[in-house]
Design an enzyme around this catalytic site. Structure first.
Site, PDB file in Angstrom:
ATOM      1  N   LYS A 160       0.792  -1.114  -0.117  1.00 49.85           N
ATOM      2  CA  LYS A 160       0.037  -0.065   0.086  1.00 49.85           C
ATOM      3  C   LYS A 160       0.804   1.250   0.063  1.00 49.85           C
ATOM      4  O   LYS A 160       0.663   2.052  -0.812  1.00 49.85           O
ATOM      5  CB  LYS A 160      -0.819  -0.054   1.226  1.00 49.85           C
ATOM      6  CG  LYS A 160      -1.827   1.213   1.129  1.00 49.85           C
ATOM      7  CD  LYS A 160      -2.856   1.402   0.151  1.00 49.85           C
ATOM      8  CE  LYS A 160      -3.501   2.574   0.310  1.00 49.85           C
ATOM      9  NZ  LYS A 160      -4.724   2.715   1.300  1.00 49.85           N
ATOM     10  N   LYS A 228      -0.977  11.359   5.296  1.00 47.92           N
ATOM     11  CA  LYS A 228      -0.609  10.737   6.237  1.00 47.92           C
ATOM     12  C   LYS A 228       0.083   9.176   5.848  1.00 47.92           C
ATOM     13  O   LYS A 228       1.262   8.731   6.344  1.00 47.92           O
ATOM     14  CB  LYS A 228      -1.767  10.202   7.081  1.00 47.92           C
ATOM     15  CG  LYS A 228      -1.239   8.893   8.033  1.00 47.92           C
ATOM     16  CD  LYS A 228      -1.672   7.577   7.693  1.00 47.92           C
ATOM     17  CE  LYS A 228      -3.468   7.521   7.394  1.00 47.92           C
ATOM     18  NZ  LYS A 228      -3.381   6.053   6.929  1.00 47.92           N
TER      19      LYS A 228
END
Length: 282
Positions: A160, A228
């Site tokens: 990811k 983030k």
């Protein structure tokens, strides 16, 4: 995203007990037949499989191991599926802690944004033991169209991170191209159509260029969340010795957008900054 994913599971016939950190957000799921727990431990006690989708590493740790957390109520032999995007190291540590209770954890971060969650078209990267993945697979296949086991615990999170790094460059590249076309006095919609048949074609060009042209960024995936995620990717890069100049630049631009109050805009809002630097309305 978690609510949309849970709704797809309910529609597929899975009996659900749900909990949300924000009270009052389970009403739609209750209409679909879900029960609501008072805290994660109660959800875990009522479930053989616990799925989590929250924002960041501290949130996952709190849901799993905080007061009334999953670990307090979960039974030996259960499975935890974490669809959050968090640090690979935190994932690995959580998996080790749960293993001491004879509980398996697979990390299963998703790509596809809120649209993908609603339409059950997510791409899901899964880390964990093969047997745990096979147990999780039928559930994940309800949530997404592409489910791939990529390795041991933490591997899903690492993939990811790679995904978010690639998206950083793609969004920036499309934003720069769109602004260049605008400043050059071209018919930008025609440019996008022409590029769609060549090597510059991408999902971002096809699905986000219109937002960049209109300078309007309704939510698909929050800029603050991508920032983030880039923090996770840059930390991983520092750990393994990889240099990511484009990701670092994108992180800085997104930090500025968040500071200016655009953190809840779709991440295509990076075009705001390129527009402003180019003397266009931002």
């Amino acid at each position: 995203m978690g609510a949309a994913m849970a709704a797809n599971l309910a529609r597929a016939g899975y009996p659900l007990t749900v909990w949300n950190r924000t009270p009052g957000r389970a009403a739609e799921l209750r209409k679909l037949g879900a029960k609501e727990g008072d805290h994660p431990a109660e959800v875990a006690a009522a479930s053989d499989v616990v799925a989590i989708c929250v924002s960041d590493s501290p949130d996952v740790e709190a849901v799993l191991f905080g007061e009334h957390g999953v670990a307090e109520g979960i039974k030996a032999g259960s499975l935890v599926i974490d669809c959050s995007t968090i640090s690979p190291a935190v994932t690995w540590q959580a998996a080790q802690r749960l293993a001491r209770q004879e509980v398996d954890l697979v990390d299963a971060p998703v790509s596809g944004g809120s649209e993908g969650a609603q339409k059950a078209t997510l791409t899901i990267f899964v880390g964990g033991e093969p047997a745990a993945f096979e147990r999780a697979r039928p559930i994940l296949e309800v949530l997404g169209k592409t489910v791939t086991h990529v390795g041991p615990s933490g591997s899903g999170q690492a993939v990811k991170a790679v995904n978010q790094v690639i998206l950083a460059g793609t969004y920036l590249g499309v934003a720069e191209g769109i602004i260049l076309a605008m400043k050059s006095g071209l018919d930008v919609e025609q440019v996008v159509e022409a590029l769609g048949g060549g090597a510059a074609q991408s999902w971002v060009l096809a699905n986000r260029s219109g937002r960049m042209i209109a300078n309007d960024y309704p939510l698909g995936f929050k800029t603050s969340l991508h920032r983030k995620d880039l923090g996770i990717a840059l930390a991983l890069a520092a750990e393994v010795g990889a240099t990511l100049p484009v990701a670092a630049l994108c992180a800085q631009l997104e930090t500025g957008l968040v500071t200016q109050g655009h953190g809840d805009d779709d991440m295509s809002a990076v075009a705001r900054t390129i527009r402003e630097l180019s003397g266009l309305e931002a």
